[in-house]
Design an enzyme around this catalytic site. Structure first.
Site, PDB file in Angstrom:
ATOM      1  CE  LYS B  67      33.916  47.618  39.806  1.00  0.00           C
ATOM      2  NZ  LYS B  67      34.916  47.758  38.700  1.00  0.00           N
ATOM      3  NE  ARG B 110      37.041  50.719  37.533  1.00  0.00           N
ATOM      4  CZ  ARG B 110      37.753  49.924  38.315  1.00  0.00           C
ATOM      5  NH1 ARG B 110      38.963  49.490  37.937  1.00  0.00           N
ATOM      6  NH2 ARG B 110      37.257  49.527  39.469  1.00  0.00           N
ATOM      7  CG  ASP B 158      48.971  37.229  26.901  1.00  0.00           C
ATOM      8  OD1 ASP B 158      48.193  38.031  27.450  1.00  0.00           O
ATOM      9  OD2 ASP B 158      49.056  36.036  27.255  1.00  0.00           O
ATOM     10  N   GLY B 213      47.599  45.377  36.944  1.00  0.00           N
ATOM     11  CA  GLY B 213      47.205  44.004  37.256  1.00  0.00           C
ATOM     12  C   GLY B 213      47.110  43.663  38.730  1.00  0.00           C
ATOM     13  CB  ALA B 214      49.505  43.866  41.542  1.00  0.00           C
ATOM     14  CG  ASP B 215      43.422  42.400  41.750  1.00  0.00           C
ATOM     15  OD1 ASP B 215      44.222  41.536  42.154  1.00  0.00           O
ATOM     16  OD2 ASP B 215      42.346  42.115  41.214  1.00  0.00           O
ATOM     17  CE  LYS B 219      45.858  38.394  43.367  1.00  0.00           C
ATOM     18  NZ  LYS B 219      44.565  38.630  42.714  1.00  0.00           N
ATOM     19  CB  SER B 285      45.692  51.530  37.828  1.00  0.00           C
ATOM     20  OG  SER B 285      44.317  51.218  37.749  1.00  0.00           O
TER      21      SER B 285
END
Lengths: 315, 315
Positions: B67, B110, B158, B213-215, B219, B285
């Site tokens: 990917k 996913r 949001d 979210g934090a990736d 973050k 995640s």
């Protein structure tokens, strides 16, 4: 998302001539050596014993690429190419996908092109004759690039005499023995690297060797004794030392980092190239993503100029 | 080379339902934890300050994928997606390219699917209500997957009230405040991670938190004090500890490897999940290539079954 162009193997080879590939690849090494282009280390995904996949990212000139490419040596027997894959081309400023390009054609062209750049830069000044050891798909493109750089005539050798004969016929060169090929000024080896094709006894003064084949641990096209008798150059030390032609000599502690010069340093004038006409130079090409980037940009520019046809797809 | 199928964003989302995505992603974690599927570490290519690219390889079930995907947070302002890219799918036995798939759709599906798997596995048994903090593209798919797993009704929050209202309307849920969302049983955060949206004072007994979210370095969606009050789970320690939700707590030496359980270990029964109904669980995640692999296989199978249309291109 808007449609993006997809460039097939044939489209790539019609879009970028060997002459242009040589200039583009030369430029890539200069940009990388100057710190303008960047390239994280490639990642291997093994699928042993059949082969492996490599993910090769690079960024420069506003473009980011990822080459996803295979080496499945056993495919040669089944009619499927050993090297297959895709180059994903994206904008480096916003990440938008720009194109998808056949990796096999780009790989052959950029591998051939760097052998011409190395021969121009590191060979003795009046080098002309070319020996090709290994006349498969990548060997043939190395020969075409060397011919485009006005090297030749040459001698083509391959265990498969038909492959050697076909390539020699195409270029107006001759098919010959391994020894005939190794007697030339510029010798380019493109074999799988399972056993050495160059030994110390094969070396002669003024020779320049391009070693393009060995691309992973345990592979080598020249034995350690031959390597240590040459003035050494590589495309990138990290790759050459760990999965290239120099690996055996590094592991045997026969050579050190200080004895090996990066091609980019020679091209930018930061380091000297060949010092004497009589010495033997060896260039270890492991294959860099910046070379793929350079030719991907060439394909995009040819498309913008309307000189190459693309298929269109929407992601 | 033969023609290969190309699957657009819309084709992917029509080929794989949230229900199927959940089962496929669950299977991927089991296969990876069992050593059947493999995945080298992802590689980052930075294009700072605008964003970065990730190259994510994985192999399993006879298929190898790469990917190539972006995170360009600033794109949100320009109308271009933050996450874009391509998944290259190849045969793991001979390297032949099999398909090209839009990475954005697979990533959303996913990422959403793993939040449903984690909620099923780690939430309290009778968990029902869902809070969504961040209702962008990936947040919306997390909500759809949680709804498909029979969680809900939920509260959507949001900063962009319209985005929250649209998602709530689609699922028959409600739009509400951050506090309303955080009061739910299963809270799923899908924000850019520039500032925490969960603090220790927001925690309540029986809560399950999915942090999607934090990736990347620096973050976080939860502050360190909140993280240390939870029983901790992650998709993969190496990623979570260095560029995920747990990174801040690891760097502050507030948590150690021993305190964090891999989701795959829970799914295979190698490690316990939630120990008490009253405790608070947090799942970090970071996003794994094995999840992308699982859904890429689902798309290929849908294509073979004739239930999804593809574009065709020749490399």
């Amino acid at each position: 998302m808007p449609e993006i162009p997809v460039f097939s193997h044939d489209a790539v080879l019609s879009a970028v001539s060997p002459e242009e590939a040589i200039e583009r690849v030369r430029h890539a090494f200069v940009e990388y050596a100057s710190g303008e282009w960047t390239m994280p280390p490639k990642v291997y995904l093994d699928a042993y014993p059949a082969g492996d996949f490599r993910a090769m990212p690079a960024k420069g000139a506003g473009v980011a690429i990822l080459k996803w490419v295979t080496s499945f040596p056993g495919n040669a027997g089944s009619g499927l190419p050993v090297v297959m894959g895709v180059i994903c081309v994206s904008s480096a400023s916003d990440g938008e996908p720009l194109a998808l390009i056949d990796a096999r054609a780009i790989t052959a062209l950029r591998t051939g092109a760097v052998s011409a750049v190395a021969a121009q830069e590191l060979g003795p000044e009046d080098a002309r004759s070319v020996g090709i050891v290994g006349c498969g798909f990548n060997g043939a493109w190395a020969a075409r690039c060397l011919a485009a750089a006005e090297f030749g005539p040459g001698v083509c050798f391959d265990r498969d005499a038909e492959a050697a004969g076909l390539l020699a016929g195409e270029l107006g060169w001759e098919a010959g023995s391994r020894e005939d090929a190794l007697a030339c000024d510029v010798v380019t080896c493109v074999t799988p690297g399972h056993e050495p094709v160059v030994r110390a006894a094969d070396l002669h003064p003024r020779m320049h060797l391009n070693m393009l084949g060995a691309d992973g641990p345990g592979k080598a096209e020249a034995d350690v004794e031959a390597v240590t008798q040459c003035r050494l150059f590589c495309d990138e030390w990290a790759q050459a030392a760990h999965g290239g032609e120099l690996t055996g000599a590094v592991e045997a502690a026969a050579i050190t980092r200080q004895q090996v010069t990066d091609l980019g340093a020679v091209l930018t004038g930061a380091a000297p190239g060949r010092a004497k006409a009589e010495e033997i130079t060896l260039f270890d090409s492991t294959g860099l993503a910046i070379q793929d980037l350079a030719l991907s940009i060439a394909v995009l520019e040819a498309h913008r100029a309307g000189t190459v046809k693309a298929q269109l797809v929407r992601l």
